[in-house]
Write a protein that holds these residues in place. Sequence first.
Motif, PDB file in Angstrom:
ATOM      1  N   VAL A 280       0.860  -1.177   0.000  1.00  0.00           N
ATOM      2  CA  VAL A 280       0.000   0.000   0.000  1.00  0.00           C
ATOM      3  C   VAL A 280       0.894   1.222   0.000  1.00  0.00           C
ATOM      4  CG1 VAL A 280      -1.654   1.371   1.318  1.00  0.00           C
ATOM      5  CG2 VAL A 280      -1.970  -1.102   1.121  1.00  0.00           C
ATOM      6  N   VAL A 281       0.672   2.112  -0.956  1.00  0.00           N
ATOM      7  CA  VAL A 281       1.427   3.361  -1.053  1.00  0.00           C
ATOM      8  C   VAL A 281       0.517   4.495  -0.603  1.00  0.00           C
ATOM      9  CG1 VAL A 281       2.621   4.968  -2.588  1.00  0.00           C
ATOM     10  CG2 VAL A 281       2.851   2.503  -2.934  1.00  0.00           C
ATOM     11  N   LEU A 282       0.952   5.200   0.431  1.00  0.00           N
ATOM     12  CA  LEU A 282       0.158   6.287   0.991  1.00  0.00           C
ATOM     13  C   LEU A 282       0.717   7.609   0.465  1.00  0.00           C
ATOM     14  CD1 LEU A 282      -2.222   6.584   2.941  1.00  0.00           C
ATOM     15  CD2 LEU A 282      -0.577   6.859   4.798  1.00  0.00           C
ATOM     16  N   GLY A 283       0.004   8.224  -0.486  1.00  0.00           N
ATOM     17  CA  GLY A 283       0.456   9.476  -1.073  1.00  0.00           C
ATOM     18  C   GLY A 283       0.378   9.441  -2.583  1.00  0.00           C
ATOM     19  N   GLY A 284      -0.098  10.553  -3.159  1.00  0.00           N
ATOM     20  CA  GLY A 284      -0.269  10.620  -4.611  1.00  0.00           C
ATOM     21  C   GLY A 284       0.573  11.674  -5.280  1.00  0.00           C
TER      22      GLY A 284
ATOM     23  N   GLN B 226     -14.821   8.535  -0.364  1.00  0.00           N
ATOM     24  CA  GLN B 226     -15.551   9.793  -0.463  1.00  0.00           C
ATOM     25  C   GLN B 226     -17.019   9.632  -0.080  1.00  0.00           C
ATOM     26  OE1 GLN B 226     -15.403  11.574  -4.355  1.00  0.00           O
ATOM     27  NE2 GLN B 226     -15.700  13.646  -3.569  1.00  0.00           N
ATOM     28  N   ASP B 227     -17.597   8.450  -0.342  1.00  0.00           N
ATOM     29  CA  ASP B 227     -19.012   8.228  -0.028  1.00  0.00           C
ATOM     30  C   ASP B 227     -19.238   7.840   1.428  1.00  0.00           C
ATOM     31  OD1 ASP B 227     -18.045   5.666   0.083  1.00  0.00           O
ATOM     32  OD2 ASP B 227     -19.243   4.882  -1.577  1.00  0.00           O
ATOM     33  N   GLY B 228     -18.157   7.819   2.225  1.00  0.00           N
ATOM     34  CA  GLY B 228     -18.286   7.522   3.648  1.00  0.00           C
ATOM     35  C   GLY B 228     -18.078   6.071   4.016  1.00  0.00           C
ATOM     36  N   THR B 229     -18.016   5.198   3.034  1.00  0.00           N
ATOM     37  CA  THR B 229     -17.805   3.782   3.337  1.00  0.00           C
ATOM     38  C   THR B 229     -16.347   3.536   3.708  1.00  0.00           C
ATOM     39  OG1 THR B 229     -17.350   3.262   1.008  1.00  0.00           O
ATOM     40  CG2 THR B 229     -19.638   3.089   1.763  1.00  0.00           C
ATOM     41  N   GLU B 230     -16.127   2.511   4.532  1.00  0.00           N
ATOM     42  CA  GLU B 230     -14.780   2.138   4.948  1.00  0.00           C
ATOM     43  C   GLU B 230     -14.379   0.813   4.309  1.00  0.00           C
ATOM     44  OE1 GLU B 230     -14.211   2.237   9.161  1.00  0.00           O
ATOM     45  OE2 GLU B 230     -14.637   4.397   9.311  1.00  0.00           O
ATOM     46  N   GLU B 231     -13.075   0.655   4.121  1.00  0.00           N
ATOM     47  CA  GLU B 231     -12.541  -0.567   3.503  1.00  0.00           C
ATOM     48  C   GLU B 231     -11.230  -0.919   4.179  1.00  0.00           C
ATOM     49  OE1 GLU B 231     -11.145  -2.338  -0.887  1.00  0.00           O
ATOM     50  OE2 GLU B 231     -11.802  -0.238  -0.681  1.00  0.00           O
ATOM     51  N   ALA B 232     -10.998  -2.199   4.374  1.00  0.00           N
ATOM     52  CA  ALA B 232      -9.743  -2.682   4.945  1.00  0.00           C
ATOM     53  C   ALA B 232      -8.829  -3.138   3.808  1.00  0.00           C
ATOM     54  CB  ALA B 232     -10.001  -3.838   5.907  1.00  0.00           C
ATOM     55  N   LEU B 233      -7.652  -2.510   3.700  1.00  0.00           N
ATOM     56  CA  LEU B 233      -6.704  -2.844   2.642  1.00  0.00           C
ATOM     57  C   LEU B 233      -5.570  -3.676   3.245  1.00  0.00           C
ATOM     58  CD1 LEU B 233      -6.410   0.703   0.995  1.00  0.00           C
ATOM     59  CD2 LEU B 233      -8.051  -1.114   0.455  1.00  0.00           C
ATOM     60  N   PRO B 234      -5.463  -4.942   2.879  1.00  0.00           N
ATOM     61  CA  PRO B 234      -4.391  -5.778   3.428  1.00  0.00           C
ATOM     62  C   PRO B 234      -3.043  -5.430   2.799  1.00  0.00           C
ATOM     63  CG  PRO B 234      -5.650  -7.016   1.808  1.00  0.00           C
ATOM     64  CD  PRO B 234      -6.333  -5.677   1.962  1.00  0.00           C
ATOM     65  N   PHE B 235      -1.973  -5.590   3.555  1.00  0.00           N
ATOM     66  CA  PHE B 235      -0.650  -5.306   3.003  1.00  0.00           C
ATOM     67  C   PHE B 235       0.430  -6.088   3.748  1.00  0.00           C
ATOM     68  CE2 PHE B 235      -1.293  -2.073   6.296  1.00  0.00           C
ATOM     69  CZ  PHE B 235      -0.112  -2.141   7.030  1.00  0.00           C
ATOM     70  N   ASP B 236       1.520  -6.326   3.030  1.00  0.00           N
ATOM     71  CA  ASP B 236       2.748  -6.834   3.639  1.00  0.00           C
ATOM     72  C   ASP B 236       3.647  -5.672   4.035  1.00  0.00           C
ATOM     73  OD1 ASP B 236       2.036  -9.535   3.075  1.00  0.00           O
ATOM     74  OD2 ASP B 236       2.691  -9.232   1.007  1.00  0.00           O
ATOM     75  N   ALA B 237       3.555  -4.601   3.248  1.00  0.00           N
ATOM     76  CA  ALA B 237       4.363  -3.412   3.519  1.00  0.00           C
ATOM     77  C   ALA B 237       3.544  -2.177   3.178  1.00  0.00           C
ATOM     78  CB  ALA B 237       5.649  -3.432   2.702  1.00  0.00           C
ATOM     79  N   LEU B 238       3.725  -1.132   3.992  1.00  0.00           N
ATOM     80  CA  LEU B 238       3.046   0.141   3.785  1.00  0.00           C
ATOM     81  C   LEU B 238       4.110   1.204   3.554  1.00  0.00           C
ATOM     82  CD1 LEU B 238       0.515   2.034   3.955  1.00  0.00           C
ATOM     83  CD2 LEU B 238       0.928   2.138   6.419  1.00  0.00           C
ATOM     84  N   LEU B 239       4.031   1.879   2.417  1.00  0.00           N
ATOM     85  CA  LEU B 239       4.987   2.932   2.092  1.00  0.00           C
ATOM     86  C   LEU B 239       4.348   4.289   2.323  1.00  0.00           C
ATOM     87  CD1 LEU B 239       7.569   4.168   0.864  1.00  0.00           C
ATOM     88  CD2 LEU B 239       6.584   3.752  -1.408  1.00  0.00           C
ATOM     89  N   CYS B 240       4.908   5.070   3.243  1.00  0.00           N
ATOM     90  CA  CYS B 240       4.438   6.434   3.485  1.00  0.00           C
ATOM     91  C   CYS B 240       5.194   7.375   2.557  1.00  0.00           C
ATOM     92  CB  CYS B 240       4.669   6.832   4.946  1.00  0.00           C
ATOM     93  SG  CYS B 240       3.719   5.858   6.127  1.00  0.00           S
ATOM     94  N   ALA B 241       4.489   7.909   1.581  1.00  0.00           N
ATOM     95  CA  ALA B 241       5.076   8.851   0.629  1.00  0.00           C
ATOM     96  C   ALA B 241       4.232  10.119   0.647  1.00  0.00           C
ATOM     97  CB  ALA B 241       5.128   8.242  -0.770  1.00  0.00           C
ATOM     98  N   ALA B 242       4.123  10.693   1.842  1.00  0.00           N
ATOM     99  CA  ALA B 242       3.218  11.812   2.061  1.00  0.00           C
ATOM    100  C   ALA B 242       3.938  13.148   2.137  1.00  0.00           C
ATOM    101  CB  ALA B 242       2.423  11.579   3.342  1.00  0.00           C
ATOM    102  N   GLY B 243       5.109  13.233   1.524  1.00  0.00           N
ATOM    103  CA  GLY B 243       5.836  14.493   1.506  1.00  0.00           C
ATOM    104  C   GLY B 243       7.028  14.491   2.452  1.00  0.00           C
ATOM    105  N   ARG B 244       7.719  15.633   2.496  1.00  0.00           N
ATOM    106  CA  ARG B 244       8.911  15.779   3.320  1.00  0.00           C
ATOM    107  C   ARG B 244       8.821  17.074   4.117  1.00  0.00           C
ATOM    108  NH1 ARG B 244      12.826  12.135   1.761  1.00  0.00           N
ATOM    109  NH2 ARG B 244      14.427  13.287   2.921  1.00  0.00           N
ATOM    110  N   VAL B 245       9.529  17.108   5.245  1.00  0.00           N
ATOM    111  CA  VAL B 245       9.537  18.282   6.108  1.00  0.00           C
ATOM    112  C   VAL B 245      10.979  18.666   6.384  1.00  0.00           C
ATOM    113  CG1 VAL B 245       9.446  16.887   8.232  1.00  0.00           C
ATOM    114  CG2 VAL B 245       8.638  19.264   8.267  1.00  0.00           C
ATOM    115  N   ALA B 246      11.240  19.957   6.488  1.00  0.00           N
ATOM    116  CA  ALA B 246      12.606  20.453   6.695  1.00  0.00           C
ATOM    117  C   ALA B 246      13.205  19.887   7.980  1.00  0.00           C
ATOM    118  CB  ALA B 246      12.605  21.976   6.725  1.00  0.00           C
ATOM    119  N   ARG B 247      14.499  19.593   7.921  1.00  0.00           N
ATOM    120  CA  ARG B 247      15.231  19.066   9.075  1.00  0.00           C
ATOM    121  C   ARG B 247      15.884  20.245   9.806  1.00  0.00           C
ATOM    122  NH1 ARG B 247      17.964  15.524   6.424  1.00  0.00           N
ATOM    123  NH2 ARG B 247      16.723  13.654   6.816  1.00  0.00           N
ATOM    124  N   THR B 248      15.240  20.719  10.861  1.00  0.00           N
ATOM    125  CA  THR B 248      15.718  21.916  11.561  1.00  0.00           C
ATOM    126  C   THR B 248      16.101  21.658  13.012  1.00  0.00           C
ATOM    127  OG1 THR B 248      13.452  22.521  12.184  1.00  0.00           O
ATOM    128  CG2 THR B 248      14.294  23.444  10.125  1.00  0.00           C
TER     129      THR B 248
END
Length: 489
Positions: A184-188, A260-282
């Motif tokens: 599952v890839v989180l982020g578009g 979007q219609d309010g329904t929920e779904e369970a997405l099975p995965f072996d690995a989840l990739l968070c690709a939701a952007g980056r934040v400055a390292r301060t």
Amino acid sequence: MKGLRSSWPKPRRFDRNLVVIGAGAAGLTASYIASAARAKVTLIEGHKMGGDCLNYGCVPSKALIRSATFLRQARRCKDLGIARAPVEYDFREIMVRVHHVIKTIEPHDSVERYNRLGVEVIHGMAHITSPWTVEVNGRTLTTRAIVIATGSRPVVPPIPGLEQVRYYTSDTIWSLTERPKQLVVLGGGPVGCELAQAFALLDCQVIQVERTGLMGREDPDAVALVEAALRADGVRVLTQTHAIRCQSEAGGQQLIVRHQDGTEEALPFDALLCAAGRVARTEGFGLEEMGIPIWPNGVIETDAWLQTLYPNIYACGDVAGPYQFTHVAAHQGWYAAVNALFGSVKRFKVDYSIIPWTTFTHPEVARAGLSETEANTRGVRFEVTRYSLEDLDRAITDEAAHGFIKVLTVPGKDQILGVTIVGARAGDLLAEFVLAMKHGLGLKKILGTIHSYPTWPEANKYVAGEWRRAHMPSRLLGWVEKYHAWRRG
């Protein structure tokens, strides 16, 4: 600002002209420029030389995309008149190659190379203790100026249960040695789209989850082609979908999402990739103690010359924004170094007028200047000229005749306001437009330039030709027609 500096004891002499913190694209460029200008410069890096791009971003992702692209080509061999092209591959070996590519490029950014260039490189965590001093490994370095180029890190979204499942970021995904059956890839955004497509071609069952729409900075016509390609390559794309929580049960791991219609779904995965952007390292570099302000979006507050609250402390690259591109980081690194070394004599505002970028999906999406959406939002008047790559001879021979070039111009003029290219080699095709826009050359100059046949850059000339045909002077053409009739007798 001078008053701020006067509250810190200023050394009577300085050990060096410049200390650069961070050895990514921005810091390496700043160090290189300072050394080339015969300044005494020290570069401090707390982790890996080359920063995120070499070790976790551009280089490994493009290496993976290259292997995935070969698999796509082999599977579509019939398009080239080849009956069969069976391919056997080992996912582990593909990841080994990714790391081999990193190792091959590593010497370009190595300590040894920068030592040879005259840069002192110190491995350790830097801490700014005053406008004139930096501590590292128990030493205090005195310096005329400081450049902060500490980069960024991936955003880990605050999803309940995330810490209890097997998740990765764009930094850690390269530790994989076994192919995840379900990913599952989180982020578009660009990273999410590139990696979702690559892993799908490597026979992972990929589901991509995005809370709004894919590639939000691009025009809808460009996004539509990429989304269609993702689906064709086996990615299940879920837009307007929110990640609610993660859960781990005896049956495996799941991401619970709400559509979007309010329904929920369970997405099975072996690995989840968070690709939701980056934040400055301060954090951890002394910025808090120094009172150096941070903008609400997390980057260091700088002026047009990349100066922070303290005139002799500069920031560049991802930690400064406003763009998170390697080439922009290097661009800023030049300005930071030159202004830090020579600002009392001559200083330069950073030029952001023409910023190109490319998303390396299949098809690629490349852009510089305004998109249609941006132009409409800003109220900028424009004309649109399009050329379909379906008509390009070289694209046809390469079985890649898909996509388009779209150019925005000032109404009635050939001045280029923006370019969007979708197709194979879009990033390469963009370079000619970037050069033209940077130096004020219009479409007529591109049309008047000879392009080799048959090549992809001919498309640039053809889109310029489309503009010319739409702006032929009708009155003059009427006179020309009469002239030819007179010549025939």
